[in-house]
Design a protein around this motif. Structure first.
Motif, mmCIF file in Angstrom:
data_model
loop_
_atom_site.group_PDB
_atom_site.id
_atom_site.type_symbol
_atom_site.label_atom_id
_atom_site.label_comp_id
_atom_site.label_asym_id
_atom_site.label_seq_id
_atom_site.Cartn_x
_atom_site.Cartn_y
_atom_site.Cartn_z
ATOM 1 N N GLU A 1 0.837 -1.208 0.000
ATOM 2 C CA GLU A 1 0.000 0.000 0.000
ATOM 3 C C GLU A 1 0.872 1.258 0.000
ATOM 4 O O GLU A 1 0.592 2.219 -0.733
ATOM 5 N N VAL A 2 1.928 1.268 0.797
ATOM 6 C CA VAL A 2 2.836 2.420 0.868
ATOM 7 C C VAL A 2 3.547 2.601 -0.468
ATOM 8 O O VAL A 2 3.655 3.731 -0.981
ATOM 9 N N VAL A 3 4.029 1.515 -1.053
ATOM 10 C CA VAL A 3 4.727 1.594 -2.338
ATOM 11 C C VAL A 3 3.780 2.123 -3.420
ATOM 12 O O VAL A 3 4.141 2.993 -4.218
ATOM 13 N N ALA A 4 2.544 1.610 -3.442
ATOM 14 C CA ALA A 4 1.560 2.072 -4.422
ATOM 15 C C ALA A 4 1.281 3.569 -4.239
ATOM 16 O O ALA A 4 1.153 4.315 -5.225
ATOM 17 N N PHE A 5 1.200 4.009 -2.982
ATOM 18 C CA PHE A 5 0.987 5.425 -2.682
ATOM 19 C C PHE A 5 2.110 6.278 -3.264
ATOM 20 O O PHE A 5 1.861 7.303 -3.910
ATOM 21 N N VAL A 6 3.363 5.849 -3.070
ATOM 22 C CA VAL A 6 4.514 6.614 -3.566
ATOM 23 C C VAL A 6 4.549 6.595 -5.094
ATOM 24 O O VAL A 6 4.846 7.619 -5.729
ATOM 25 N N VAL A 7 4.224 5.459 -5.699
ATOM 26 C CA VAL A 7 4.201 5.372 -7.168
ATOM 27 C C VAL A 7 3.172 6.360 -7.720
ATOM 28 O O VAL A 7 3.442 7.080 -8.694
ATOM 29 N N ASP A 8 1.992 6.398 -7.099
ATOM 30 C CA ASP A 8 0.955 7.344 -7.532
ATOM 31 C C ASP A 8 1.408 8.789 -7.335
ATOM 32 O O ASP A 8 1.162 9.648 -8.197
ATOM 33 N N LEU A 9 2.072 9.054 -6.203
ATOM 34 C CA LEU A 9 2.585 10.406 -5.940
ATOM 35 C C LEU A 9 3.569 10.830 -7.024
ATOM 36 O O LEU A 9 3.480 11.946 -7.551
ATOM 37 N N LYS A 10 4.493 9.939 -7.355
ATOM 38 C CA LYS A 10 5.522 10.262 -8.349
ATOM 39 C C LYS A 10 4.917 10.404 -9.750
ATOM 40 O O LYS A 10 5.413 11.174 -10.561
ATOM 41 N N ALA A 11 3.856 9.655 -10.010
ATOM 42 C CA ALA A 11 3.189 9.777 -11.303
ATOM 43 C C ALA A 11 2.493 11.137 -11.420
ATOM 44 O O ALA A 11 2.510 11.768 -12.479
ATOM 45 N N ALA A 12 1.887 11.581 -10.310
ATOM 46 C CA ALA A 12 1.184 12.865 -10.311
ATOM 47 C C ALA A 12 2.156 14.044 -10.300
ATOM 48 O O ALA A 12 1.906 15.080 -10.931
ATOM 49 N N ARG A 13 3.272 13.871 -9.556
ATOM 50 C CA ARG A 13 4.267 14.948 -9.429
ATOM 51 C C ARG A 13 5.663 14.370 -9.674
ATOM 52 O O ARG A 13 6.377 14.011 -8.741
ATOM 53 N N PRO A 14 6.082 14.270 -10.947
ATOM 54 C CA PRO A 14 7.366 13.629 -11.293
ATOM 55 C C PRO A 14 8.601 14.274 -10.667
ATOM 56 O O PRO A 14 9.615 13.609 -10.488
ATOM 57 N N LYS A 15 8.536 15.545 -10.315
ATOM 58 C CA LYS A 15 9.704 16.235 -9.744
ATOM 59 C C LYS A 15 9.837 16.010 -8.243
ATOM 60 O O LYS A 15 10.755 16.544 -7.618
ATOM 61 N N LEU A 16 8.974 15.200 -7.653
ATOM 62 C CA LEU A 16 8.981 14.940 -6.206
ATOM 63 C C LEU A 16 10.267 14.218 -5.812
ATOM 64 O O LEU A 16 10.651 13.224 -6.430
ATOM 65 N N THR A 17 10.949 14.712 -4.790
ATOM 66 C CA THR A 17 12.192 14.090 -4.327
ATOM 67 C C THR A 17 11.878 12.963 -3.346
ATOM 68 O O THR A 17 10.762 12.870 -2.824
ATOM 69 N N THR A 18 12.877 12.146 -3.072
ATOM 70 C CA THR A 18 12.712 11.053 -2.103
ATOM 71 C C THR A 18 12.398 11.607 -0.727
ATOM 72 O O THR A 18 11.537 11.073 -0.021
ATOM 73 N N SER A 19 13.054 12.691 -0.327
ATOM 74 C CA SER A 19 12.796 13.305 0.982
ATOM 75 C C SER A 19 11.349 13.763 1.090
ATOM 76 O O SER A 19 10.700 13.596 2.133
ATOM 77 N N GLN A 20 10.825 14.337 0.028
ATOM 78 C CA GLN A 20 9.431 14.784 0.031
ATOM 79 C C GLN A 20 8.477 13.581 0.108
ATOM 80 O O GLN A 20 7.453 13.644 0.789
ATOM 81 N N CYS A 21 8.840 12.490 -0.548
ATOM 82 C CA CYS A 21 8.028 11.261 -0.474
ATOM 83 C C CYS A 21 8.008 10.729 0.956
ATOM 84 O O CYS A 21 6.955 10.288 1.442
#
Length: 173
Positions: A122-142
């Motif tokens: 669930e956490v991994v899917a959440f981060v994948v969706d976040l990165k898809a919506a905002r590609p410039k998102l850094t790991t720290s922001q995730c």
């Protein structure tokens, strides 16, 4: 008049070259597969002392014979443990493994955690969706988003490994 002459020989220097140890392919294979017994000299069972078929370096063979000695030959657990150079809890662990999974159960298993215990699918899917919506998102922001949404702190490297595993499953190469 008699003169004594002393000749000193320095035994510290050796004139012949030392031979390289012979290569042992079986030992190398056992080590590669994690089945090399770390304490072969601790095995004092008669079978391993007098028969070349029995190899104290082969951890699976040692464990099997240890359990067999007790179950088939009726040797006491304390005596078997002593003869095979293991503790009684180790004997019981091998016995349970053999009963539960057969011979493959005696193979050494990976120690420690097998996967990230905090990073669920669930956490991994959440981060994948976040990165898809905002590609410039850094790991720290995730990581901050994960903490806000799920209330867990995750190490940066753990998240990177989880995402790499996910990517590898999608694109096996």
């Amino acid at each position: 008049m008699l003169r004594l002459i002393y000749i000193y020989i320095d035994s510290r220097t050796e004139t012949s070259m030392a031979k390289a140890p012979k290569r042992d392919p079986k030992r190398e294979a056992l080590a590669r597969d994690g089945a090399l017994n770390p304490r072969p000299k601790a095995v004092h069972d008669a079978l391993f002392a007098g028969n070349p078929f029995f190899d104290a370096k082969d951890l699976v063979q040692v464990r099997y014979e240890m359990v067999r000695r007790h179950r088939v030959d009726g040797v006491a657990i304390s005596e078997v443990s002593t003869n095979f150079g293991v503790s009684r809890p180790t004997f019981y662990k091998a016995l349970r493994a053999l009963q539960k999974a057969g011979l493959p159960g005696l193979l050494p298993s990976q120690r420690g955690p097998k996967d990230g215990h905090k990073i669920s699918a669930e956490v991994v899917a959440f981060v994948v969706d976040l990165k898809a919506a905002r590609p410039k998102l850094t790991t720290s922001q995730c990581l901050e988003e994960i903490e806000t949404r799920f209330g867990i702190k995750v190490h940066r490297r753990s998240l990177e490994r989880a995402l790499a595993r996910k990517k590898k499953r999608i694109n096996p190469g």
